[in-house]
Design a protein around this motif. Structure first.
Motif, PDB file in Angstrom:
ATOM      1  N   LEU A  16      43.685  49.749  30.362  1.00  0.00           N
ATOM      2  CA  LEU A  16      43.553  48.319  30.057  1.00  0.00           C
ATOM      3  C   LEU A  16      43.137  47.550  31.321  1.00  0.00           C
ATOM      4  O   LEU A  16      42.234  46.709  31.287  1.00  0.00           O
ATOM      5  CB  LEU A  16      44.891  47.795  29.523  1.00  0.00           C
ATOM      6  N   VAL A  17      43.784  47.883  32.435  1.00  0.00           N
ATOM      7  CA  VAL A  17      43.473  47.204  33.703  1.00  0.00           C
ATOM      8  C   VAL A  17      42.033  47.485  34.114  1.00  0.00           C
ATOM      9  O   VAL A  17      41.289  46.592  34.529  1.00  0.00           O
ATOM     10  CB  VAL A  17      44.458  47.676  34.810  1.00  0.00           C
ATOM     11  N   LYS A  18      41.638  48.751  33.939  1.00  0.00           N
ATOM     12  CA  LYS A  18      40.268  49.131  34.303  1.00  0.00           C
ATOM     13  C   LYS A  18      39.251  48.362  33.437  1.00  0.00           C
ATOM     14  O   LYS A  18      38.252  47.843  33.926  1.00  0.00           O
ATOM     15  CB  LYS A  18      40.109  50.638  34.074  1.00  0.00           C
ATOM     16  N   GLY A  19      39.559  48.275  32.142  1.00  0.00           N
ATOM     17  CA  GLY A  19      38.670  47.561  31.227  1.00  0.00           C
ATOM     18  C   GLY A  19      38.557  46.090  31.592  1.00  0.00           C
ATOM     19  O   GLY A  19      37.468  45.511  31.595  1.00  0.00           O
ATOM     20  N   LEU A  20      39.708  45.477  31.926  1.00  0.00           N
ATOM     21  CA  LEU A  20      39.694  44.054  32.285  1.00  0.00           C
ATOM     22  C   LEU A  20      38.919  43.831  33.590  1.00  0.00           C
ATOM     23  O   LEU A  20      38.225  42.815  33.740  1.00  0.00           O
ATOM     24  CB  LEU A  20      41.135  43.544  32.446  1.00  0.00           C
ATOM     25  N   ALA A  21      39.037  44.795  34.500  1.00  0.00           N
ATOM     26  CA  ALA A  21      38.310  44.676  35.773  1.00  0.00           C
ATOM     27  C   ALA A  21      36.806  44.692  35.522  1.00  0.00           C
ATOM     28  O   ALA A  21      36.050  43.909  36.111  1.00  0.00           O
ATOM     29  CB  ALA A  21      38.714  45.810  36.706  1.00  0.00           C
ATOM     30  N   VAL A  22      36.376  45.559  34.610  1.00  0.00           N
ATOM     31  CA  VAL A  22      34.936  45.630  34.279  1.00  0.00           C
ATOM     32  C   VAL A  22      34.489  44.318  33.643  1.00  0.00           C
ATOM     33  O   VAL A  22      33.441  43.746  33.968  1.00  0.00           O
ATOM     34  CB  VAL A  22      34.656  46.824  33.337  1.00  0.00           C
ATOM     35  N   THR A  23      35.341  43.789  32.732  1.00  0.00           N
ATOM     36  CA  THR A  23      35.011  42.521  32.062  1.00  0.00           C
ATOM     37  C   THR A  23      34.871  41.399  33.083  1.00  0.00           C
ATOM     38  O   THR A  23      33.921  40.615  33.055  1.00  0.00           O
ATOM     39  CB  THR A  23      36.114  42.162  31.046  1.00  0.00           C
ATOM     40  N   LEU A  24      35.842  41.344  34.015  1.00  0.00           N
ATOM     41  CA  LEU A  24      35.837  40.287  35.019  1.00  0.00           C
ATOM     42  C   LEU A  24      34.593  40.383  35.904  1.00  0.00           C
ATOM     43  O   LEU A  24      33.940  39.377  36.195  1.00  0.00           O
ATOM     44  CB  LEU A  24      37.108  40.420  35.877  1.00  0.00           C
ATOM     45  N   LYS A  25      34.259  41.624  36.284  1.00  0.00           N
ATOM     46  CA  LYS A  25      33.095  41.833  37.155  1.00  0.00           C
ATOM     47  C   LYS A  25      31.811  41.391  36.439  1.00  0.00           C
ATOM     48  O   LYS A  25      30.943  40.736  37.011  1.00  0.00           O
ATOM     49  CB  LYS A  25      33.003  43.336  37.483  1.00  0.00           C
ATOM     50  N   THR A  26      31.728  41.720  35.158  1.00  0.00           N
ATOM     51  CA  THR A  26      30.527  41.374  34.393  1.00  0.00           C
ATOM     52  C   THR A  26      30.429  39.862  34.201  1.00  0.00           C
ATOM     53  O   THR A  26      29.344  39.278  34.282  1.00  0.00           O
ATOM     54  CB  THR A  26      30.562  42.075  33.020  1.00  0.00           C
ATOM     55  N   MET A  27      31.618  39.223  33.976  1.00  0.00           N
ATOM     56  CA  MET A  27      31.618  37.776  33.735  1.00  0.00           C
ATOM     57  C   MET A  27      31.184  36.994  34.969  1.00  0.00           C
ATOM     58  O   MET A  27      30.575  35.927  34.862  1.00  0.00           O
ATOM     59  CB  MET A  27      33.019  37.320  33.324  1.00  0.00           C
ATOM     60  N   THR A  28      31.526  37.523  36.139  1.00  0.00           N
ATOM     61  CA  THR A  28      31.217  36.768  37.366  1.00  0.00           C
ATOM     62  C   THR A  28      29.850  37.118  37.945  1.00  0.00           C
ATOM     63  O   THR A  28      29.401  36.490  38.878  1.00  0.00           O
ATOM     64  CB  THR A  28      32.304  37.044  38.442  1.00  0.00           C
ATOM     65  N   ARG A  29      29.200  38.143  37.373  1.00  0.00           N
ATOM     66  CA  ARG A  29      27.885  38.525  37.879  1.00  0.00           C
ATOM     67  C   ARG A  29      26.834  37.551  37.357  1.00  0.00           C
ATOM     68  O   ARG A  29      26.957  37.025  36.257  1.00  0.00           O
ATOM     69  CB  ARG A  29      27.556  39.942  37.395  1.00  0.00           C
ATOM     70  N   ARG A  30      25.794  37.326  38.162  1.00  0.00           N
ATOM     71  CA  ARG A  30      24.728  36.410  37.763  1.00  0.00           C
ATOM     72  C   ARG A  30      23.978  36.985  36.559  1.00  0.00           C
ATOM     73  O   ARG A  30      23.603  38.158  36.575  1.00  0.00           O
ATOM     74  CB  ARG A  30      23.763  36.213  38.937  1.00  0.00           C
ATOM     75  N   SER A  31      23.764  36.169  35.569  1.00  0.00           N
ATOM     76  CA  SER A  31      23.094  36.645  34.358  1.00  0.00           C
ATOM     77  C   SER A  31      21.627  36.944  34.632  1.00  0.00           C
ATOM     78  O   SER A  31      20.957  36.228  35.379  1.00  0.00           O
ATOM     79  CB  SER A  31      23.204  35.587  33.264  1.00  0.00           C
TER      80      SER A  31
END
Ligand code: SF4
Ligand code: SF4
Length: 196
Positions: free
Chosen positions: A12-27
């Motif tokens: 779960l933590v790993k998944g959330l980390a990926v989500t957070l990284k993707t959300m903060t990356r420039r589109s």
């Protein structure tokens, strides 16, 4: 420990980390058609025809895997001053490419021996009627205005064939490459010296 031996909740933590990284990356999404995409200059958008270079050799039409190039021509006699007989030349009557069939492989552009076909990066030619994707020679000729200039020659690369020929001509006959050497025994051996 979970039943698979890992730390509970690690996935779960790993998944959330990926989500957070993707959300903060420039589109990287481009807002086309409001914003025009920046395409590489050599993109395969549409094929342009330089009609005066086409000799109607038919190579492009024969090599096209989709059979979507349609060419028609007639012969014309051209009077050459000083020649005993008039010469014949092919005159292009029809040169169509059906972009509803084309798969943008680029074979036609590559095989043309007379530099009559070019890629243009222009891609905005969608049509409501599929029949309108058949571009005739006038339409293909209009795309020439959108063909980018050729890239600059690499100063570290080999000189072009034309440059080499021009330099050899300028240097005179003494600079001609030496003829291929013949093996001494080849003149007396009709079989080229192959072992029997
Ligand atoms: S790009 Fe390929 S498929 Fe399209 S016209 Fe040329 S040879 Fe045919
Ligand atoms: S290969 Fe080139 S010169 Fe030959 S018919 Fe096609 S466009 Fe014309």
């Amino acid at each position: 420990m979970s039943e698979h031996g890992g730390v509970p909740g690690a996935g779960l933590v790993k998944g959330l980390a990926v989500t957070l990284k993707t959300m903060t990356r420039r589109s990287t999404t481009q807002q086309y058609p409001d914003v025009a995409p920046e395409l590489p200059p050599r993109s395969r958008g549409v094929i342009a025809l330089l009609e005066e270079n086409c000799t109607v050799c038919m190579l492009c039409a024969r090599e096209c895997p989709d059979w979507c190039i349609y060419i028609d021509s007639h012969k014309e006699e051209v009077a050459v001053p000083g020649a005993a007989r008039p010469r014949q030349r092919n005159v292009l009557d029809k040169f169509d490419i059906d972009f509803s069939l084309c798969m943008y492989c680029g074979i036609c552009v590559e095989v043309c021996p007379f530099d009559a076909l070019y890629w243009s990066p222009e891609f905005e030619y969608a049509e409501y009627d599929i029949k309108d994707l058949l571009h005739d020679k006038d339409h293909l000729g209009e795309w020439m205005a959108t063909v980018p200039p050729p890239p600059a020659h690499d100063p570290l690369g080999d000189p072009s064939k034309e440059e080499t020929t021009a330099a050899r001509k300028a240097a005179g006959p003494s600079a001609r490459p030496a003829p291929a050497r013949v093996r001494p025994d080849a003149a007396t051996d009709p079989g080229g010296g192959a072992a029997s």
